[in-house]
Scaffold this motif. Structure first.
Motif, PDB file in Angstrom:
ATOM      1  N   MET A  11       9.924   1.970  -4.787  1.00 26.53           N
ATOM      2  CA  MET A  11      10.860   0.835  -4.648  1.00 26.53           C
ATOM      3  C   MET A  11      10.477  -0.067  -3.462  1.00 26.53           C
ATOM      4  N   TYR A  12       9.871   0.525  -2.418  1.00 23.78           N
ATOM      5  CA  TYR A  12       9.427  -0.293  -1.279  1.00 23.78           C
ATOM      6  C   TYR A  12       8.278  -1.209  -1.692  1.00 23.78           C
ATOM      7  N   ILE A  13       7.363  -0.670  -2.488  1.00 24.19           N
ATOM      8  CA  ILE A  13       6.217  -1.467  -2.960  1.00 24.19           C
ATOM      9  C   ILE A  13       6.716  -2.582  -3.872  1.00 24.19           C
ATOM     10  N   GLU A  14       7.637  -2.254  -4.770  1.00 22.33           N
ATOM     11  CA  GLU A  14       8.184  -3.268  -5.679  1.00 22.33           C
ATOM     12  C   GLU A  14       8.964  -4.325  -4.899  1.00 22.33           C
ATOM     13  N   GLY A  15       9.681  -3.876  -3.859  1.00 23.15           N
ATOM     14  CA  GLY A  15      10.418  -4.824  -3.011  1.00 23.15           C
ATOM     15  C   GLY A  15       9.485  -5.787  -2.303  1.00 23.15           C
ATOM     16  N   LEU A  16       8.350  -5.267  -1.831  1.00 23.83           N
ATOM     17  CA  LEU A  16       7.357  -6.136  -1.190  1.00 23.83           C
ATOM     18  C   LEU A  16       6.798  -7.135  -2.200  1.00 23.83           C
ATOM     19  N   THR A  72       2.342   7.715  -4.675  1.00 25.45           N
ATOM     20  CA  THR A  72       2.504   9.104  -5.116  1.00 25.45           C
ATOM     21  C   THR A  72       2.945  10.012  -3.975  1.00 25.45           C
ATOM     22  N   CYS A  73       3.312   9.402  -2.853  1.00 25.38           N
ATOM     23  CA  CYS A  73       3.768  10.145  -1.685  1.00 25.38           C
ATOM     24  C   CYS A  73       4.880   9.332  -1.030  1.00 25.38           C
ATOM     25  N   PRO A  74       5.557   9.896  -0.034  1.00 22.61           N
ATOM     26  CA  PRO A  74       6.597   9.113   0.642  1.00 22.61           C
ATOM     27  C   PRO A  74       6.006   7.868   1.315  1.00 22.61           C
ATOM     28  N   PHE A  75       6.723   6.769   1.242  1.00 24.01           N
ATOM     29  CA  PHE A  75       6.276   5.520   1.848  1.00 24.01           C
ATOM     30  C   PHE A  75       6.041   5.694   3.342  1.00 24.01           C
TER      31      PHE A  75
END
Length: 190
Positions: A11-16, A72-75
């Motif tokens: 979700m962090y990557i998608e938010g960016l 595939t791991c924690p942000f």
């Protein structure tokens, strides 16, 4: 080889990728203090830490926009490792002696290391592309920038007030030149 599952922190990557200000603020609030603390405790200061964070955020944004990052791991682990490696590289550049930091290798999963290497490779490719893109003539740059943002070549032709055939041929020539320069730069760097 088993397929890795996407981590919920995707979700962090998608938010960016979507330039979501709430997600970006969340990253700065949750993850940046750890990076700042690390850098300040390893020969850096607040400004240098913020520079590293900013550089890594730009790389992550570009990779998220290119849709090439599947977490595939924690942000937290991924972001910290990227920042840490960037800082250590900065220290190596500005120092004649090597930097040695002992870390518990068991604490860093192989997939996280692999993702960091992929992100660093993506960043290198992006920098090379940007450098070669700047070598193009103004007409090529304009045509390619429009073709990156508009949906069809017909729209590009209309925007540039030229024919569809001209846009297709010119784009082909510009992309060919850009590709040639990138390939030549890659063969020199090997």
């Amino acid at each position: 080889m088993e397929k890795q599952t996407i981590h919920p922190d995707q979700m962090y990557i998608e938010g960016l990728a979507n330039n979501n200000s709430a997600v970006i603020q969340s990253i700065y609030k949750k993850f940046v203090p750890k990076v700042v603390y690390f850098i300040k405790n390893n020969s850096g200061d607040e400004d240098q830490a913020q520079d590293v964070v900013q550089e890594v955020m730009i790389v992550l944004f570009n990779q998220a926009k290119a849709n090439t990052l599947q977490l595939t791991c924690p942000f937290d682990a991924y972001f910290f490792l990227l920042c840490k490696r960037r800082w250590l590289n900065e220290l190596k550049k500005t120092s004649n002696k090597g930097v040695t930091i002992n870390e518990d290798l068991a604490s860093i999963k192989e997939s996280t290391q692999e993702m960091v290497l992929q992100t660093e490779a993506f960043d290198e490719k992006q920098q090379l592309f940007d450098m070669m893109f700047q070598k193009l003539g103004d007409k090529c740059k304009e045509l390619l920038q429009w073709s990156f943002t508009l949906k069809t070549m017909e729209e590009v032709a209309e925007k540039l007030n030229v024919t569809y055939g001209y846009v297709r041929k010119k784009k082909s020539l510009c992309v060919g030149q850009l590709t040639q320069w990138i390939q030549e730069a890659n063969s020199i760097n090997r």
